[in-house]
Design a protein around this motif. Sequence first.
Motif, mmCIF file in Angstrom:
data_model
loop_
_atom_site.group_PDB
_atom_site.id
_atom_site.type_symbol
_atom_site.label_atom_id
_atom_site.label_comp_id
_atom_site.label_asym_id
_atom_site.label_seq_id
_atom_site.Cartn_x
_atom_site.Cartn_y
_atom_site.Cartn_z
ATOM 1 N N ARG A 225 -81.856 -20.275 -14.430
ATOM 2 C CA ARG A 225 -82.820 -19.312 -14.943
ATOM 3 C C ARG A 225 -82.756 -17.997 -14.166
ATOM 4 O O ARG A 225 -82.650 -17.985 -12.946
ATOM 5 N N GLY A 227 -84.125 -14.894 -12.369
ATOM 6 C CA GLY A 227 -85.369 -14.610 -11.659
ATOM 7 C C GLY A 227 -86.045 -13.349 -12.176
ATOM 8 O O GLY A 227 -85.377 -12.404 -12.613
ATOM 9 N N GLU A 228 -87.346 -13.332 -12.119
ATOM 10 C CA GLU A 228 -88.122 -12.180 -12.584
ATOM 11 C C GLU A 228 -88.967 -11.565 -11.469
ATOM 12 O O GLU A 228 -89.473 -10.463 -11.619
ATOM 13 N N ARG A 229 -89.113 -12.274 -10.345
ATOM 14 C CA ARG A 229 -90.032 -11.833 -9.292
ATOM 15 C C ARG A 229 -89.466 -10.643 -8.533
ATOM 16 O O ARG A 229 -88.305 -10.626 -8.120
ATOM 17 N N PHE A 350 -91.885 -15.507 -2.909
ATOM 18 C CA PHE A 350 -90.675 -14.778 -3.280
ATOM 19 C C PHE A 350 -89.572 -15.148 -2.296
ATOM 20 O O PHE A 350 -89.820 -15.754 -1.249
ATOM 21 N N THR A 351 -88.351 -14.807 -2.640
ATOM 22 C CA THR A 351 -87.181 -15.155 -1.831
ATOM 23 C C THR A 351 -86.440 -13.888 -1.424
ATOM 24 O O THR A 351 -86.699 -12.800 -1.966
ATOM 25 N N ARG A 353 -83.541 -13.100 -2.301
ATOM 26 C CA ARG A 353 -82.894 -12.574 -3.497
ATOM 27 C C ARG A 353 -83.868 -11.731 -4.319
ATOM 28 O O ARG A 353 -83.468 -10.747 -4.952
ATOM 29 N N ASP A 354 -85.143 -12.104 -4.294
ATOM 30 C CA ASP A 354 -86.160 -11.287 -4.969
ATOM 31 C C ASP A 354 -86.308 -9.926 -4.285
ATOM 32 O O ASP A 354 -86.633 -8.935 -4.936
ATOM 33 N N ARG A 357 -83.688 -7.830 -5.679
ATOM 34 C CA ARG A 357 -84.134 -7.393 -7.001
ATOM 35 C C ARG A 357 -85.199 -6.293 -6.855
ATOM 36 O O ARG A 357 -85.267 -5.364 -7.663
#
Length: 447
Positions: A225, A227-229, A350-351, A353-354, A357
């Motif tokens: 999936r 991510g959107e965060r 959050f991570t 990777r977020d 982003r």
Amino acid sequence: MIIDSQIKAAIKRVNAGTSRVELRDNGDRGSGRLTLVVRNFRTQITCEWYALFYRDGKRRLAKLGVYPMLSLVEARKHFRNEYAPTILAGAQPDNRFSRPQHKSAPDVSVRALFTAYVEHLKASQKGSWYQVERILLEGHNNAAACLGADRSARSIEPQTIVSYLAAIHGRGAIGMAHNARAYVGAAFAFGMKSEHSYTRQEGGRRWRIRINPVAAIPTDKQALRVGERFLSPAEFRLFWAWLLANRTRSASAPAVQLIMATGQRVQEILRLTDRHYDRPELLLSWKKTKNGLPHSLPLPDIAVEILDSLVSNEFGFFFPHRLDPTRHAIYTTPNKLCELYAHETATERFTPRDLRRTWKTLAGRAGISKEMRDRLQNHVKKSDVSTRHYDRYDYLTERRAAMKEWNAFMERILVGEFDAGARHQDLQIVAPLNQWVPGLSPGAPTT
């Protein structure tokens, strides 16, 4: 006959203090018995499948696999089809976990294949080798041990790998199961191709792997999936303030700030040495990155301040491993910091990777074009004819200008200029932050 409830009861007995419990299936006389041996081995409980038989009046065991990686149904099937006929015929059944009998014989075991693959990643200067090695060879319940480290690599079947992945997925570690599938598949693909490569100058082992067993195992769409965060400007500022206040708690806090300030990958930030940092030119340079390409990054002033505040160790690392100064910090460290922040401030998780982003999103809000953001984050792929064959311009002047724009926008974020339009839930975490940043309030500078 062995049943699942007996296995669970045996595990409980051993866990309660019994040193060893042995369960046996029924069977025809002379064809051996499927046996499960449950015992307390050092600090853990082991459950191992064996074919039990007798030769010349002596008890013999041939190991089939490990429970629950090899389920009761699978173990019974293997025993019935592969072991019982051999034992009944008076021959010696194959021990899947036995080591090579001759020292001169090449080691073509699962362990040897995974080790060779990790060495290949190291030689290719792939930054992911450490994570691959941890999952395949070193971590708790690593893939080699669960599949049968001493089994011939070519003997591994898809169902054995499915059992290993299902155990991980069943614990709720969906991402880890997905990564494990990818790493095991890549290792077998390496084994298939390495012995047939005409570019290799040295002789290699012949794994004789005909089919990659992972190819039959579908990927988990849930793990893929998108991510959107991403952090809002207010969240960005508050997390930055928390990192500033918690530098004494974690030496990796500046690394997370650099990820936020530059949008770079976790592994490339953690691997930074004084050789990557060109102070006179205010540049970070990598000879090879995740996509196999070199990359250089003009630094915003805020990132320069962070790097100038750091002192590299004797091996040049800005973020050395806590126990081994010859290596960089492990890649999971920033993720743990993000989790700690979310836990202590009761914010949405959050991570790292977020955070990458977040940079992409906020830099767009700052007015930087997507093409330039892609270049700064090393997302440019040499797929079109123009880029691949002709364009050798480095766009350094344009990238410097873009980073100057981003630095100005980030300064506006850090003084709270965008807090007025923030969502109410974003600002609710200001109160918890007052515990670490005296005098912090919406709109107050944090740098």
